[in-house]
Design a protein around this motif. Sequence first.
Motif, PDB file in Angstrom:
ATOM      1  N   HIS A  41       0.825  -1.211   0.000  1.00 23.16           N
ATOM      2  CA  HIS A  41       0.000   0.000   0.000  1.00 23.16           C
ATOM      3  C   HIS A  41       0.859   1.261   0.000  1.00 23.16           C
ATOM      4  N   LYS A  42       2.174   1.104   0.127  1.00 24.82           N
ATOM      5  CA  LYS A  42       3.095   2.238   0.117  1.00 24.82           C
ATOM      6  C   LYS A  42       3.925   2.235  -1.164  1.00 24.82           C
ATOM      7  N   HIS A  43       4.695   3.308  -1.347  1.00 27.13           N
ATOM      8  CA  HIS A  43       5.610   3.390  -2.485  1.00 27.13           C
ATOM      9  C   HIS A  43       6.919   2.733  -2.076  1.00 27.13           C
ATOM     10  N   VAL A  44       7.155   1.532  -2.599  1.00 26.86           N
ATOM     11  CA  VAL A  44       8.309   0.722  -2.197  1.00 26.86           C
ATOM     12  C   VAL A  44       9.239   0.511  -3.389  1.00 26.86           C
ATOM     13  N   LYS A  45      10.528   0.639  -3.135  1.00 30.13           N
ATOM     14  CA  LYS A  45      11.533   0.391  -4.160  1.00 30.13           C
ATOM     15  C   LYS A  45      12.503  -0.670  -3.653  1.00 30.13           C
ATOM     16  N   ILE A  46      12.676  -1.725  -4.437  1.00 28.97           N
ATOM     17  CA  ILE A  46      13.669  -2.758  -4.134  1.00 28.97           C
ATOM     18  C   ILE A  46      14.892  -2.513  -5.012  1.00 28.97           C
ATOM     19  N   ILE A  47      16.067  -2.507  -4.384  1.00 25.50           N
ATOM     20  CA  ILE A  47      17.321  -2.349  -5.118  1.00 25.50           C
ATOM     21  C   ILE A  47      18.155  -3.605  -4.889  1.00 25.50           C
ATOM     22  N   THR A  48      18.565  -4.265  -5.975  1.00 21.40           N
ATOM     23  CA  THR A  48      19.327  -5.503  -5.841  1.00 21.40           C
ATOM     24  C   THR A  48      20.523  -5.484  -6.778  1.00 21.40           C
ATOM     25  N   LYS A  49      21.637  -6.027  -6.330  1.00 18.64           N
ATOM     26  CA  LYS A  49      22.900  -5.883  -7.065  1.00 18.64           C
ATOM     27  C   LYS A  49      22.966  -6.737  -8.321  1.00 18.64           C
ATOM     28  N   SER A  50      22.136  -7.762  -8.409  1.00 18.68           N
ATOM     29  CA  SER A  50      22.101  -8.572  -9.630  1.00 18.68           C
ATOM     30  C   SER A  50      20.644  -8.660 -10.067  1.00 18.68           C
ATOM     31  N   SER A  51      20.165  -9.851 -10.394  1.00 19.37           N
ATOM     32  CA  SER A  51      18.746 -10.005 -10.716  1.00 19.37           C
ATOM     33  C   SER A  51      18.006 -10.445  -9.457  1.00 19.37           C
ATOM     34  N   TRP A  52      16.697 -10.269  -9.456  1.00 21.27           N
ATOM     35  CA  TRP A  52      15.904 -10.615  -8.272  1.00 21.27           C
ATOM     36  C   TRP A  52      16.037 -12.086  -7.925  1.00 21.27           C
ATOM     37  N   SER A  53      16.318 -12.909  -8.916  1.00 19.59           N
ATOM     38  CA  SER A  53      16.334 -14.363  -8.696  1.00 19.59           C
ATOM     39  C   SER A  53      17.656 -14.868  -8.135  1.00 19.59           C
ATOM     40  N   GLN A  54      18.663 -14.010  -8.026  1.00 15.28           N
ATOM     41  CA  GLN A  54      19.949 -14.442  -7.478  1.00 15.28           C
ATOM     42  C   GLN A  54      20.017 -14.118  -5.996  1.00 15.28           C
ATOM     43  N   SER A  55      19.462 -15.008  -5.211  1.00 16.52           N
ATOM     44  CA  SER A  55      19.511 -14.836  -3.761  1.00 16.52           C
ATOM     45  C   SER A  55      19.653 -16.203  -3.118  1.00 16.52           C
ATOM     46  N   ASN A  56      20.131 -16.212  -1.881  1.00 17.71           N
ATOM     47  CA  ASN A  56      20.227 -17.479  -1.155  1.00 17.71           C
ATOM     48  C   ASN A  56      18.858 -18.100  -0.929  1.00 17.71           C
ATOM     49  N   SER A  57      17.824 -17.265  -0.827  1.00 21.32           N
ATOM     50  CA  SER A  57      16.467 -17.778  -0.625  1.00 21.32           C
ATOM     51  C   SER A  57      16.071 -18.716  -1.763  1.00 21.32           C
ATOM     52  N   MET A  58      16.492 -18.380  -2.979  1.00 20.17           N
ATOM     53  CA  MET A  58      16.150 -19.206  -4.142  1.00 20.17           C
ATOM     54  C   MET A  58      16.849 -20.561  -4.091  1.00 20.17           C
ATOM     55  N   LEU A  59      17.935 -20.653  -3.324  1.00 19.15           N
ATOM     56  CA  LEU A  59      18.704 -21.896  -3.243  1.00 19.15           C
ATOM     57  C   LEU A  59      18.277 -22.790  -2.085  1.00 19.15           C
ATOM     58  N   ALA A  60      17.437 -22.249  -1.178  1.00 17.65           N
ATOM     59  CA  ALA A  60      17.063 -22.999   0.032  1.00 17.65           C
ATOM     60  C   ALA A  60      16.297 -24.257  -0.332  1.00 17.65           C
ATOM     61  N   GLN A  61      16.795 -25.410   0.112  1.00 16.72           N
ATOM     62  CA  GLN A  61      16.211 -26.693  -0.283  1.00 16.72           C
ATOM     63  C   GLN A  61      15.276 -27.265   0.773  1.00 16.72           C
ATOM     64  N   GLY A  62      15.749 -27.286   2.009  1.00 15.91           N
ATOM     65  CA  GLY A  62      15.088 -28.081   3.048  1.00 15.91           C
ATOM     66  C   GLY A  62      13.629 -27.768   3.268  1.00 15.91           C
ATOM     67  N   GLY A  63      13.322 -26.536   3.673  1.00 16.39           N
ATOM     68  CA  GLY A  63      11.932 -26.195   3.908  1.00 16.39           C
ATOM     69  C   GLY A  63      11.788 -25.140   4.986  1.00 16.39           C
ATOM     70  N   ILE A  64      10.612 -25.128   5.602  1.00 15.07           N
ATOM     71  CA  ILE A  64      10.285 -24.159   6.644  1.00 15.07           C
ATOM     72  C   ILE A  64       9.834 -24.928   7.879  1.00 15.07           C
ATOM     73  N   ALA A  65      10.451 -24.611   9.012  1.00 17.85           N
ATOM     74  CA  ALA A  65      10.095 -25.290  10.252  1.00 17.85           C
ATOM     75  C   ALA A  65       8.903 -24.609  10.907  1.00 17.85           C
ATOM     76  N   ALA A  66       7.914 -25.393  11.293  1.00 11.08           N
ATOM     77  CA  ALA A  66       6.758 -24.853  12.016  1.00 11.08           C
ATOM     78  C   ALA A  66       6.043 -26.002  12.723  1.00 11.08           C
ATOM     79  N   ALA A  67       5.607 -25.751  13.946  1.00 12.95           N
ATOM     80  CA  ALA A  67       4.947 -26.778  14.747  1.00 12.95           C
ATOM     81  C   ALA A  67       3.474 -26.874  14.353  1.00 12.95           C
ATOM     82  N   VAL A  68       3.198 -27.582  13.276  1.00 12.72           N
ATOM     83  CA  VAL A  68       1.823 -27.709  12.779  1.00 12.72           C
ATOM     84  C   VAL A  68       1.240 -29.103  13.019  1.00 12.72           C
ATOM     85  N   ALA A  69       2.062 -30.058  13.385  1.00 14.58           N
ATOM     86  CA  ALA A  69       1.571 -31.420  13.616  1.00 14.58           C
ATOM     87  C   ALA A  69       0.838 -31.506  14.954  1.00 14.58           C
TER      88      ALA A  69
END
Length: 516
Positions: free
Chosen positions: A24-52
Motif C-alpha cells: 500500500h506504500k511506495h516501495v523500491k527494491i534495489i538488488t545488485k544482480s537479478s531478483w532471482s539471485q539470492s540465497n532464498s532461491m537456493l534454500a532446499q530443506g523447507g520451513i520449520a513450524a509446529a503444525v503437527a
Amino acid sequence: MPQTDVIIIGSGLAALTVAYHLRHKHVKIITKSSWSQSNSMLAQGGIAAAVANNDSWKNHFEDTIAAGCYHNNVKNVEYLVQEGPRELNEWIHRGVKFDCDTKGQLLLGKEGAHSHHRIIHAGGDATGKELTSFLYYQSKPYVQIVENEIAIDLIIEQNCCQGVNTKNNQGEINSYFASHVIIASGGCGAVYGQTSNTDVITGDGIAMAFRAGAELADMEFVQFHPTMLHINGKCVGLISEAVRGEGASLVTQNGEAFMYTIHHQGDLAPRDVVSRAIFDEMEKGNQVFLDISSINNFNSRFPTITALCKQYGINLASGKIPVAPGMHFLMGGIKTNENGETSIQHLFAVGEAACTGVHGANRLASNSLLEGLVFGKRIANYISSISAEVPQSRTTKNKAKQVNEKPKLPTKKQIQEIMTTYVGIQRSNTGLQLAIKWFEKYRDQISFQNINVKTFTINEIEVINMLTIGWIIATSAFERTESRGGHYRIDYPERNDQNWQRKQVMITKSEMFVGA
C-alpha cells in the motif's frame, strides 16, 4: 532526486515479504544482480513450524534454544515459533502449494536438532525457490524493482538514514531517498571459499551499515552446512539436511558410520556438531559420503539434488554422495530490536543481514525462511504504524575518507583462503591473530570504517566489503574466549550450559565491546 516511502536493499525472501506487506506504500527494491539471485532461491530443506498434532510451539522453542546453545534472544524466539504456524497457514490460503500426501495433508520432514517432524517443503527440495518466486510475482505489481545496482553507501545525517547511494554496471552513481531504508541483502558466504551461498553474497549490506555507524553483533557465529557436494576438493552445491532426515547416514570411504559415537542424535545432531565431525574425519585423511541407499524414492523426493549430482557425474545408484562442510549462514549481523530497528534512525535490517538473536550461536535447520516471513511481516506492520515523516535534509555530502591513490587490494580468493584457514570451522588464538594482522594491513591503508567507495569499481567495492567483514568476524572470534555453537576455539572449552548469561560481542566503527 528520487523519493519513496521505503527502500529495500536485497531481493530474497525477507525483502519480498516486507515488500508484500507494504504494497500500500511506495516501495523500491534495489538488488545488485537479478531478483532471482539470492540465497532464498537456493534454500532446499523447507520451513520449520509446529503444525503437527503431536508437536507444539514449546517443542520448537526448546529445539531452537538448544541448537542455539542458549545464546538466543528468548522473546524473539518465542515470537518466531508462535507466529510460524499462523504465518504458514496464511500463505497456504494465498495460494502457496506445499507438498502434501494423497489425502491433502502436509508432508512433514525432519532435520538436524529437531525433536519432531515439522519441516514443510515445496517442490520436494525447492522450497526456497517456490516460495520466493510466489512472493515475487505477488509483490511485483506494487513494487518498483531496480536490478543490477549495488548499494554502496547509506546516506546518513545526524544518525538518521535518509537513503542510499548505488552504482550500476555502467559505473554510474545514483542516490535514492526514502523515509525508511531496510537492509535485506543476506549474509557473507562469499567471504569463504567453500560456501552454499550464491557468489553475489559478499557481505555488502552489513559492511555498508558498519561504515554508516550501525551496531553489529554475534559476527563470530558462522554456521557451516555439514553436507555440500564435494567434487575434486571443491564444494559445488548443497545437499539438504532433509536427506539425512529421510534416513541417509554419514560414512567414511570404508562404509564406517561415525556420528552416533559423537552425539546422541547421530546424523541429525546440530549442524555445528556434524560439521566438526566431518572436518575431523577429513583431517584424518578420510573421505566422507552420504549413504542414501535406504531412501527408495530419492529421485522424486529430491529432484534438485538429483539434478545437481547428475550434473557432476555422481552415480546415485551407488548409494553414495561425497560431501564436505561449507559456509552456510551467518547468525550475527546488524543488531536490531524486535521490530527490525537498528542503532541508526529510519534504518532497519531483516533476514540474514540482521541479528535478531533468534538463531543464537547456531541456527536450527529450516528456521531461516521462517524468520524471513515472520520478521518481514513484523517490520512491515511496524513501519505502517509509525509516522512516515520524511527527514528534512537532502544532502549527498559525503564525509568519508577520500582515497587519493587506490591501494593495491587482495583478490577475493586470497581473502577466502585466509578465512578458511584461520577463521573456519576450528579456530585458535594464534590463527585468529594471524588473520587479524593480515586484514589490518588493508584496514590501515583504506580504513574499513570511513572510506568513500564511490571511486572504486564494483569488484573493488566487493573486495573492500569482504575485507571489512573478514576483519570483523576474525576480531569478534578473537574476543569470544569460549567455544559455543558455530564459534569453535580449539584453545577454549565448549559451553552449552542453560544457566549461562547471554553475552554478545558487539562492534560499531572501531569500537568493540562485550554487552548483555
